[in-house]
Design an enzyme around this catalytic site. Structure first.
Site, mmCIF file in Angstrom:
data_model
loop_
_atom_site.group_PDB
_atom_site.id
_atom_site.type_symbol
_atom_site.label_atom_id
_atom_site.label_comp_id
_atom_site.label_asym_id
_atom_site.label_seq_id
_atom_site.Cartn_x
_atom_site.Cartn_y
_atom_site.Cartn_z
ATOM 1 N N HIS A 37 66.893 -30.335 32.459
ATOM 2 C CA HIS A 37 67.571 -31.387 33.240
ATOM 3 C C HIS A 37 68.848 -31.833 32.541
ATOM 4 C CE1 HIS A 37 63.247 -32.322 34.513
ATOM 5 N NE2 HIS A 37 63.849 -32.069 35.650
ATOM 6 N N GLY A 147 68.171 -26.576 39.141
ATOM 7 C CA GLY A 147 67.745 -25.551 38.185
ATOM 8 C C GLY A 147 67.143 -24.355 38.917
#
Ligand code: PAF
Length: 289
Positions: A37, A147
């Protein structure tokens, strides 16, 4: 870094930034942040003037109530990590704030969601698309960062952006891994020491399968069978699926198609924790980040 808890506050900030000509980056998350993250946040900070990170464990994308209940929630630790990574505003809404009434609109992504995660988690991508659409409307980002570990999610959000003409650029970032290859995930925190020691076997099986694809001797079904056999040897691991699919359409392959990238995706349960991972192989055998 500001902490915003209401949709109105986020909209007000977004409007000010837009009026001042600032470029906005959005990093949507469910919190329990890890290095994967933070790399998204750092990239957003490098490329945009204002960065919004949202931390919201979205109930509508969980098809398993225990998974929702047990999902790690660490808002203070998340806030402490986000500020130094360059986050301008943390959006931390309650469920009532995000869903003042249950959403009625339903998303159906057709063949894109009839496979892999969508097939095994009914309603999951409807929930993802609902919350991501809301976040896009509230924060009006120029760029939104996701992601690649959630490979199918990236494909679904790309379709959402295209079909609904969201005026933003989708940025997909390579999976970040622990030193032993395990894909970083908020769920890794829930692994027992024993399960954690076995978890790298997921990526190892994908790498071995990718080698078979590159060698070009085995058909897709044989690649899938080889990975299955390798994972069957991991004590306590329950494989949910392993897919050998076209990297763009996500449809399962029965033969290789010249010039097209391949994705190997899997989901497995290890000590009661559900983990996913994937590897993308370009037509020339290169691992595609
Ligand atoms: O990838 C996630 O963490 C979630 O699916 C997302 C994109 C934040 C939507 O809730």
């Amino acid at each position: 870094m500001q902490i915003l808890t209401t949709a109105a506050a986020l909209q007000a900030h977004t409007e000010n930034w837009r009026r001042a000509g600032q470029r906005i980056g959005l990093v949507p998350t469910m919190g329990a942040l890890h290095e994967g993250h933070l790399q998204l946040v750092r990239a957003a900070a490098a490329e945009c003037d204002a960065v919004v990170a949202s931390v919201f464990v979205n109930p509508t994308q969980f098809n398993n109530p225990d998974d929702f209940r047990l999902y790690p929630r660490l808002p203070d630790a998340d806030a402490a990590l986000l500020a130094p990574a360059g986050c301008t505003a943390l959006f931390l809404p309650s469920v009532a704030e995000m869903y003042p009434h249950p959403a009625i609109v339903q998303f159906d992504f057709g063949p894109l969601e009839r496979v892999m995660e969508g097939e095994h988690r009914p309603g999951h991508f409807n929930g993802v698309a609902t919350v991501v659409s809301k976040l896009f409307h509230l924060s009006r980002p120029h760029r939104a960062y996701f992601g690649q570990k959630d490979f199918q999610q990236v494909a679904i959000v790309r379709q959402l952006v295209s079909d609904l003409a969201f005026d933003l650029e989708l940025v997909a970032f390579p999976t970040v891994r622990e030193a032993d290859g395990l894909a970083m995930s908020s769920r890794n925190r829930r692994l027992s020491a024993e399960a954690r020691a076995l978890a790298p076997r997921l990526y190892q099986s994908l790498q071995a399968a990718a080698e078979l694809v590159r060698a070009g001797q085995a058909a897709p079904a044989a690649v899938q069978a080889a990975a299955r056999a390798q994972l069957a040897a991991v004590p306590g691991l329950e494989l949910e699926y392993i897919a050998v699919a076209d990297a763009d359409t996500l449809q399962p392959l029965t033969e290789w198609h010249s010039g097209r990238a391949v994705v190997l995706c899997l989901a497995a349960h290890l000590g009661g924790v559900r983990l996913i991972d994937n590897v993308v192989i370009g037509w020339f055998g290169e691992e595609v980040e």
